[in-house]
Design a protein around this motif. Sequence first.
Motif: not given
Lengths: 116, 222
Positions: B210-220
């Motif tokens: 899926g190409g370069p990845r990211k983790v987004v955690r709005e809760d933190v």
Amino acid sequence: MRLSYPSSTKIIRVPCTGKVDILHILRAFEKGADGVYAVGCMEGDCHFNSGNFRARKRVEQAKKLLDTVGVGGERVQMFNLSSAEGPRFAEYAREMDQRIRELGPNPIKLAMKKAA
Amino acid sequence: MIVADRKPIEEIIQQVEAHRNVLILGCNECVTVCEAGGKKEVGILASALRMYFINNGKDMRIDEITLERQCDHEYLEEIRDRIDRYDAVVSLACGVGVQFMAEKYLSKPVYPGVNTCFLGVTEKRGLWTERCQACGQCILANTAGICPISRCAKRILNGPCGGSTKGKCEVNKDLDCAWQLIVDRLKSLGRMDDYEKLFSIKDWSTDRAGGPRKVVREDVQI
Ligand code: SF4
Ligand code: SF4
């Protein structure tokens, strides 16, 4: 026993040759030592089981690095003896002293003098 | 941890020889544990480089700093006041650290001092082996805690393949067949029923597909 050995040898005591790190060896050369050797117990007789084997490996790594940087791996050596072998200790000191005299001074020391 | 291996010093010499003031920057975490880029390796590399350049009549300043990590802003910020003393940095962190360093200090050439290899474990001192490929959808719950993505050469989900012989992989006879390990462990867990369940097609979009990845955690996020 009052054995004599070359006064060029400066002894650095360590609790076990396993304490000798490649960094100590390299720093010694950086500071101008012409040669470095580690004298450990006989292989198989290490009080801490593997200290002298560790030292041997580090000496081998230092040899390779010193060859790469142009100082010369033959300036570093590992020796083994038992603690009861004073005469052999003196013999190793003479052997190393002679080897280093044949090789001449540490090239780093000469280059630093030239640069200064 | 991230496992890295040392680069040959000859390669590093080539990278830095055009510069005069070089910082060797280590990392206190993963690369320290795998003995490739911690404080000690920084010391060894810096010492060897200093000797090499002095010996070759080149006036080089080579300094050593080891940061807690190179993949976080706050630690990389610690060198902001000193970075201008150097015209190049050799980072002994993993590729992540090298890149974060490069992103942060735009005008500073940064060279990698190690080869970043994989996510793995210390089996014993001097032996590190791969355990995870960060596929983004962990399936260990169904494979008895053994990862076929990283440990099966073919990454198959319903193994073993026909090349599994006496517990070894056909790719290399010294390599354990991951699926043999999975079956053995399912047996000892008394969970062979799990082996009968077929894996459906895995969603590889969370892997590199899926190409370069990211983790987004709005809760933190603040
Ligand atoms: S920079 Fe790389 S080696 Fe250092 S802590 Fe971060 S991930 Fe681990
Ligand atoms: S299944 Fe994916 S996330 Fe889980 S260990 Fe294997 S590669 Fe890593």
